[in-house]
Every structure is written in C-alpha cells, then in structure tokens.
Scaffold this motif. Structure first.
Motif, PDB file in Angstrom:
ATOM      1  N   LEU A 287      15.351 -19.164  23.261  1.00 13.60           N
ATOM      2  CA  LEU A 287      15.622 -18.948  24.676  1.00 13.60           C
ATOM      3  C   LEU A 287      15.504 -17.470  25.031  1.00 13.60           C
ATOM      4  CD1 LEU A 287      18.695 -21.314  25.263  1.00 13.60           C
ATOM      5  CD2 LEU A 287      16.451 -21.517  26.354  1.00 13.60           C
ATOM      6  N   ALA A 288      16.057 -16.604  24.166  1.00 12.34           N
ATOM      7  CA  ALA A 288      15.995 -15.167  24.432  1.00 12.34           C
ATOM      8  C   ALA A 288      14.575 -14.632  24.254  1.00 12.34           C
ATOM      9  CB  ALA A 288      16.967 -14.424  23.520  1.00 12.34           C
ATOM     10  N   ALA A 289      13.885 -15.098  23.221  1.00 12.79           N
ATOM     11  CA  ALA A 289      12.526 -14.612  22.962  1.00 12.79           C
ATOM     12  C   ALA A 289      11.572 -14.989  24.086  1.00 12.79           C
ATOM     13  CB  ALA A 289      12.025 -15.158  21.629  1.00 12.79           C
ATOM     14  N   SER A 290      11.831 -16.133  24.720  1.00 17.73           N
ATOM     15  CA  SER A 290      10.967 -16.597  25.808  1.00 17.73           C
ATOM     16  C   SER A 290      11.325 -15.969  27.157  1.00 17.73           C
ATOM     17  CB  SER A 290      11.061 -18.122  25.932  1.00 17.73           C
ATOM     18  OG  SER A 290      12.351 -18.523  26.390  1.00 17.73           O
ATOM     19  N   GLY A 291      12.438 -15.225  27.201  1.00 11.95           N
ATOM     20  CA  GLY A 291      12.860 -14.592  28.443  1.00 11.95           C
ATOM     21  C   GLY A 291      13.747 -15.444  29.313  1.00 11.95           C
ATOM     22  N   ARG A 292      14.039 -16.670  28.887  1.00 10.96           N
ATOM     23  CA  ARG A 292      14.895 -17.543  29.694  1.00 10.96           C
ATOM     24  C   ARG A 292      16.373 -17.161  29.580  1.00 10.96           C
ATOM     25  NH1 ARG A 292      13.153 -23.356  27.711  1.00 10.96           N
ATOM     26  NH2 ARG A 292      12.666 -22.142  25.817  1.00 10.96           N
ATOM     27  N   LEU A 293      16.727 -16.407  28.560  1.00 15.95           N
ATOM     28  CA  LEU A 293      18.090 -15.930  28.361  1.00 15.95           C
ATOM     29  C   LEU A 293      18.011 -14.428  28.143  1.00 15.95           C
ATOM     30  CD1 LEU A 293      21.092 -16.761  27.979  1.00 15.95           C
ATOM     31  CD2 LEU A 293      20.603 -17.005  25.538  1.00 15.95           C
ATOM     32  N   GLN A 294      18.701 -13.673  28.988  1.00 14.77           N
ATOM     33  CA  GLN A 294      18.649 -12.219  28.920  1.00 14.77           C
ATOM     34  C   GLN A 294      19.921 -11.679  28.292  1.00 14.77           C
ATOM     35  OE1 GLN A 294      17.914 -11.078  33.006  1.00 14.77           O
ATOM     36  NE2 GLN A 294      15.695 -11.229  32.734  1.00 14.77           N
ATOM     37  N   VAL A 295      19.750 -10.918  27.233  1.00 10.20           N
ATOM     38  CA  VAL A 295      20.876 -10.321  26.519  1.00 10.20           C
ATOM     39  C   VAL A 295      21.170  -8.943  27.115  1.00 10.20           C
ATOM     40  CG1 VAL A 295      21.653  -9.425  24.296  1.00 10.20           C
ATOM     41  CG2 VAL A 295      20.375 -11.574  24.407  1.00 10.20           C
ATOM     42  N   VAL A 296      22.453  -8.650  27.273  1.00  8.62           N
ATOM     43  CA  VAL A 296      22.883  -7.336  27.750  1.00  8.62           C
ATOM     44  C   VAL A 296      23.393  -6.530  26.559  1.00  8.62           C
ATOM     45  CG1 VAL A 296      24.471  -6.071  29.256  1.00  8.62           C
ATOM     46  CG2 VAL A 296      23.514  -8.276  30.001  1.00  8.62           C
ATOM     47  N   ILE A 297      22.726  -5.420  26.261  1.00 11.27           N
ATOM     48  CA  ILE A 297      23.206  -4.502  25.219  1.00 11.27           C
ATOM     49  C   ILE A 297      23.881  -3.336  25.930  1.00 11.27           C
ATOM     50  CG2 ILE A 297      22.605  -3.000  23.279  1.00 11.27           C
ATOM     51  CD1 ILE A 297      22.245  -5.965  22.681  1.00 11.27           C
ATOM     52  N   GLY A 298      25.192  -3.253  25.760  1.00 13.37           N
ATOM     53  CA  GLY A 298      25.961  -2.262  26.499  1.00 13.37           C
ATOM     54  C   GLY A 298      26.178  -0.948  25.774  1.00 13.37           C
ATOM     55  N   GLY A 299      25.784  -0.866  24.513  1.00 16.25           N
ATOM     56  CA  GLY A 299      25.949   0.377  23.778  1.00 16.25           C
ATOM     57  C   GLY A 299      25.364   0.277  22.385  1.00 16.25           C
ATOM     58  N   ARG A 300      24.668   1.336  21.978  1.00 13.64           N
ATOM     59  CA  ARG A 300      24.109   1.433  20.625  1.00 13.64           C
ATOM     60  C   ARG A 300      24.682   2.686  19.981  1.00 13.64           C
ATOM     61  NH1 ARG A 300      20.129  -0.307  24.038  1.00 13.64           N
ATOM     62  NH2 ARG A 300      18.868  -2.106  23.391  1.00 13.64           N
ATOM     63  N   PHE A 301      25.263   2.533  18.798  1.00 13.11           N
ATOM     64  CA  PHE A 301      25.894   3.658  18.126  1.00 13.11           C
ATOM     65  C   PHE A 301      25.425   3.734  16.678  1.00 13.11           C
ATOM     66  CE2 PHE A 301      28.689   2.602  21.585  1.00 13.11           C
ATOM     67  CZ  PHE A 301      29.231   3.806  22.009  1.00 13.11           C
ATOM     68  N   PRO A 302      25.164   4.933  16.171  1.00 15.19           N
ATOM     69  CA  PRO A 302      24.901   5.063  14.731  1.00 15.19           C
ATOM     70  C   PRO A 302      26.142   4.662  13.934  1.00 15.19           C
ATOM     71  CG  PRO A 302      24.635   7.179  15.856  1.00 15.19           C
ATOM     72  CD  PRO A 302      25.130   6.205  16.868  1.00 15.19           C
ATOM     73  N   LEU A 303      25.915   4.334  12.689  1.00 13.22           N
ATOM     74  CA  LEU A 303      27.007   3.842  11.840  1.00 13.22           C
ATOM     75  C   LEU A 303      28.182   4.813  11.805  1.00 13.22           C
ATOM     76  CD1 LEU A 303      27.493   1.335  10.055  1.00 13.22           C
ATOM     77  CD2 LEU A 303      26.665   2.673   8.108  1.00 13.22           C
ATOM     78  N   ASP A 304      27.898   6.106  11.719  1.00 10.46           N
ATOM     79  CA  ASP A 304      28.990   7.076  11.577  1.00 10.46           C
ATOM     80  C   ASP A 304      29.750   7.309  12.880  1.00 10.46           C
ATOM     81  OD1 ASP A 304      27.082   8.512  12.945  1.00 10.46           O
ATOM     82  OD2 ASP A 304      26.806  10.051  11.405  1.00 10.46           O
ATOM     83  N   ARG A 305      29.346   6.614  13.962  1.00 14.22           N
ATOM     84  CA  ARG A 305      30.090   6.710  15.227  1.00 14.22           C
ATOM     85  C   ARG A 305      30.726   5.367  15.578  1.00 14.22           C
ATOM     86  NH1 ARG A 305      25.926   8.885  19.391  1.00 14.22           N
ATOM     87  NH2 ARG A 305      27.678   8.494  20.831  1.00 14.22           N
ATOM     88  N   ALA A 306      31.057   4.615  14.548  1.00 13.02           N
ATOM     89  CA  ALA A 306      31.683   3.308  14.767  1.00 13.02           C
ATOM     90  C   ALA A 306      32.997   3.445  15.532  1.00 13.02           C
ATOM     91  CB  ALA A 306      31.917   2.604  13.434  1.00 13.02           C
ATOM     92  N   GLY A 307      33.731   4.534  15.293  1.00 13.87           N
ATOM     93  CA  GLY A 307      34.982   4.747  16.005  1.00 13.87           C
ATOM     94  C   GLY A 307      34.767   4.874  17.507  1.00 13.87           C
ATOM     95  N   GLU A 308      33.684   5.544  17.918  1.00 13.53           N
ATOM     96  CA  GLU A 308      33.374   5.664  19.346  1.00 13.53           C
ATOM     97  C   GLU A 308      33.042   4.298  19.942  1.00 13.53           C
ATOM     98  OE1 GLU A 308      30.576   8.755  20.453  1.00 13.53           O
ATOM     99  OE2 GLU A 308      30.981   9.793  18.562  1.00 13.53           O
ATOM    100  N   ALA A 309      32.330   3.494  19.179  1.00 15.75           N
ATOM    101  CA  ALA A 309      32.002   2.147  19.652  1.00 15.75           C
ATOM    102  C   ALA A 309      33.271   1.325  19.846  1.00 15.75           C
ATOM    103  CB  ALA A 309      31.070   1.464  18.648  1.00 15.75           C
ATOM    104  N   HIS A 310      34.199   1.427  18.912  1.00 13.61           N
ATOM    105  CA  HIS A 310      35.470   0.710  19.040  1.00 13.61           C
ATOM    106  C   HIS A 310      36.256   1.207  20.252  1.00 13.61           C
ATOM    107  CE1 HIS A 310      36.642  -1.824  15.386  1.00 13.61           C
ATOM    108  NE2 HIS A 310      35.327  -1.693  15.345  1.00 13.61           N
ATOM    109  N   ARG A 311      36.231   2.512  20.474  1.00 17.16           N
ATOM    110  CA  ARG A 311      36.974   3.061  21.616  1.00 17.16           C
ATOM    111  C   ARG A 311      36.413   2.530  22.932  1.00 17.16           C
ATOM    112  NH1 ARG A 311      37.075   7.723  19.922  1.00 17.16           N
ATOM    113  NH2 ARG A 311      39.230   7.785  19.192  1.00 17.16           N
ATOM    114  N   LEU A 312      35.093   2.380  23.007  1.00 12.06           N
ATOM    115  CA  LEU A 312      34.460   1.850  24.208  1.00 12.06           C
ATOM    116  C   LEU A 312      34.993   0.452  24.529  1.00 12.06           C
ATOM    117  CD1 LEU A 312      32.096   2.506  26.270  1.00 12.06           C
ATOM    118  CD2 LEU A 312      30.656   1.103  24.778  1.00 12.06           C
ATOM    119  N   LEU A 313      35.102  -0.398  23.494  1.00  7.85           N
ATOM    120  CA  LEU A 313      35.635  -1.747  23.702  1.00  7.85           C
ATOM    121  C   LEU A 313      37.130  -1.710  23.965  1.00  7.85           C
ATOM    122  CD1 LEU A 313      32.857  -2.478  22.254  1.00  7.85           C
ATOM    123  CD2 LEU A 313      34.028  -4.522  21.473  1.00  7.85           C
ATOM    124  N   ASP A 314      37.835  -0.861  23.242  1.00 10.71           N
ATOM    125  CA  ASP A 314      39.288  -0.793  23.361  1.00 10.71           C
ATOM    126  C   ASP A 314      39.700  -0.410  24.775  1.00 10.71           C
ATOM    127  OD1 ASP A 314      41.685  -1.205  22.139  1.00 10.71           O
ATOM    128  OD2 ASP A 314      41.577   0.525  20.797  1.00 10.71           O
TER     129      ASP A 314
END
Length: 326
Positions: A287-314
């Motif tokens: 569904l996603a590959a065909s474009g019928r389902l659109q995924v929202v990526i709200g943030g991309r973080f390098p591994l060493d910034r996992a704490g920042e990613a958690h803070r964003l959700l928190d």
C-alpha cells in the motif's frame, strides 16, 4: 558495532552510546545491517520506568528495524544475503535491540521490502502500521463515524488513511495545535478538532449531526479517555489500546452502561502469528509502495542522538514516525 544502551531509568540523557561485538547469527537467523530503527512512545515510557512492565536492565531498546541482510546462520538460504528486509524484533525471542548498527533475528520473521519503499517508512509500518491495521480489523469502520485521537502521530496518521480506505463514513481527527490538525486533514480526515480546547467533544458531536462518534480508537489513554466518552455516540464503541495509561473511573463505566456503549480492549501481539505478521506487513508495504498509504516521518536522528529523539516524543512535539538512522 555501536548501540544505545539503557543502564538506568531516567530522562533522555540516560541513553548511552556503547561499543559491542558484532552479533553472530545463530542457526535459523540472519544478521541485518540496520539502516533505520523505529522509536515508539512506549520505549520512552520504558526508559523512565513509566511503562506497564518494568524491563530488566541493562538493555538495548528498539523493537523494529529495517536494513540489509549481511550474514546468515546455519540452515538459512544464502540467497537472502543483500536483501532489503524489515526486522520485526518484537516478534522474536529477543524482542529488543533495534537501537544498534546491526541486529540478529529469526530468518522466518523478516519481510522483504518493495524496492520503492524506504527503510524509514518500513519502520513506521511495523508496530504503528500493524496497530492501525489490526485496530480496524478488530473494530471495522465501514459506514461509521470514527474518532482518531493523536491523529498526527504514527498510528493516528495511518489510522485516518486506512479507515477511509476501509469505508468509514466520516473520520474525525483529534490533535493538539493547528499544525497537527492541518497534517491530519492532509491525510484525509473529514474534520479535525483541537483537544487543547476544553469543549472539543462538543465539536465532535457538531460534525456528526449531534450523535458523536460510533467508534473511538484510543491509543492515548489517561485523562483523554474520560473526555472522549463525551464524544462517543449512544451505543458506540471505545476501543482502548493504551496499555498502562488507564483513565476511566467506575462512574465512567456506569455512564457507558447507561448509554449502551461498549469498551473493547486491544493488544497487538496476541493477534500476530508469524504468518499473520508477514501477510499484514506485506499488505502495508505494498500500500505504501504504491502511494495509496502515505507515511509521515516526523524526525530522523543519528544513533548517537537517540536522547534527542526521545525528548521530542516525551515533550509531545513529534508528528508521524521518529526514526534512528545508524
């Protein structure tokens, strides 16, 4: 390899970068080079020891990853080498470990990714995609008015689209703030209400001709659950999928009985056999590959910034899926 280890409970700063030996795939397993690892809100709760289950420490968080098969164990087809795969670790005997550069997982659980599907999008379609997919299987929206709280989040943004695809008569999104409401509308919601406004349940009733929502898919829990009851139609169904974040008192349950409303629990893992898992993920990926389902990526973080990613959700500032990209 590098990984993010949780040695003690606390704030995002307790997530530590460590070096570990590269894991060796055992018989029946594959080694996956991780290109994207998903972050889920329940992992934020686990980090702070606020989840329904206290994990044993130390541990590597992360229940989903996507990447390329780098090695195979005994008895595994060598043709899997180099394949782009989803690794749903939550279904394996070692259900964590995704916050790392490499992971091992049972070869029978990995799912091939379509060439046009990104690794980041694949992570969004595992825990969150499967939750949305099976919520709608358990409580079908066909012909009904449905309410989706946290509508701009990973589960919510997918629920809106899948509910429309499954024939919902009306999809009402609930979120906090104009930007999140606009995102929900862009994903196909028929109406959006801001639950920063105390009268938001009345707005839900307004857009459903005074009746309220026939189904509420509650993945948030807490105080929002009790407030949602004011937006639930007589005879409606509240589907509760927020383990450990209960918000109903005995008086709320009594009121539901008086309005002939039902409360239905939802837990994803008991619904998933390996065959159901793979079939469901394959359908979501297509569904996603065909474009019928659109995924929202709200943030991309390098591994060493996992704490920042958690803070964003928190701090509830995220939309869609937040991913680590080792």
């Amino acid at each position: 390899m590098r990984a993010i280890q949780l040695n003690r409970f606390g704030g995002p700063e307790v997530l530590e970068v460590i070096d570990l030996p590269t894991p060796v795939p055992q018989a029946g397993e594959v080694l996956v080079r991780v290109h994207a690892a998903g972050i889920n809100f329940f992992e934020v709760l686990m980090r702070a020891d606020r989840y329904a289950v206290t994990p044993q420490l130390p541990m590597i968080l992360g229940v989903e990853a996507a990447g390329v098969v780098e090695a195979v164990g005994q008895g595994v087809d060598a043709q899997l080498l180099g394949s782009r795969m989803a690794a749903p670790l939550f279904m394996s005997q070692r259900p964590y470990g995704g916050y790392a550069e490499q992971v091992t997982i049972d070869a029978d659980l990995v799912v091939q990714l379509p060439d046009s599907l990104s690794f980041e999008d694949a992570t969004a379609l595992m825990v969150q995609g499967l939750t949305a997919f099976h919520l709608l299987r358990q409580s079908p929206p066909d012909g009904k008015a449905v309410l989706v709280p946290a509508a701009s989040g990973g589960v919510g943004s997918l629920l809106i689209q899948l509910a429309k695809w499954k024939g919902a008569r009306r999809v009402i999104a609930a979120a906090g703030g104009r930007a999140k409401l606009d995102l929900s509308l862009s994903r196909g919601a028929d109406a959006a209400v801001d639950y920063n406004n105390l009268d938001w349940p009345a707005r839900v009733r307004d857009v459903t001709d005074g009746k309220g929502a026939d189904i509420i898919y509650d993945t948030v829990g807490g105080a929002l659950t009790a407030a949602s009851l004011q937006a639930l139609a007589p005879g409606g169904e509240l589907v509760f999928a927020a383990l450990g974040r209960y918000g109903l008192a005995a008086s709320d349950l009594e009121a539901m009985i008086g309005r002939n409303q039902s409360l239905r629990g939802f837990a994803l893992l008991p619904l998933l056999s390996p065959d159901v898992l793979k079939a469901s993920l394959s359908e979501l990926f297509q569904l996603a590959a065909s474009g019928r389902l659109q995924v929202v990526i709200g943030g991309r973080f390098p591994l060493d910034r996992a704490g920042e990613a958690h803070r964003l959700l928190d701090e509830r500032r995220s939309t869609g899926k937040v991913v680590l990209v080792p």
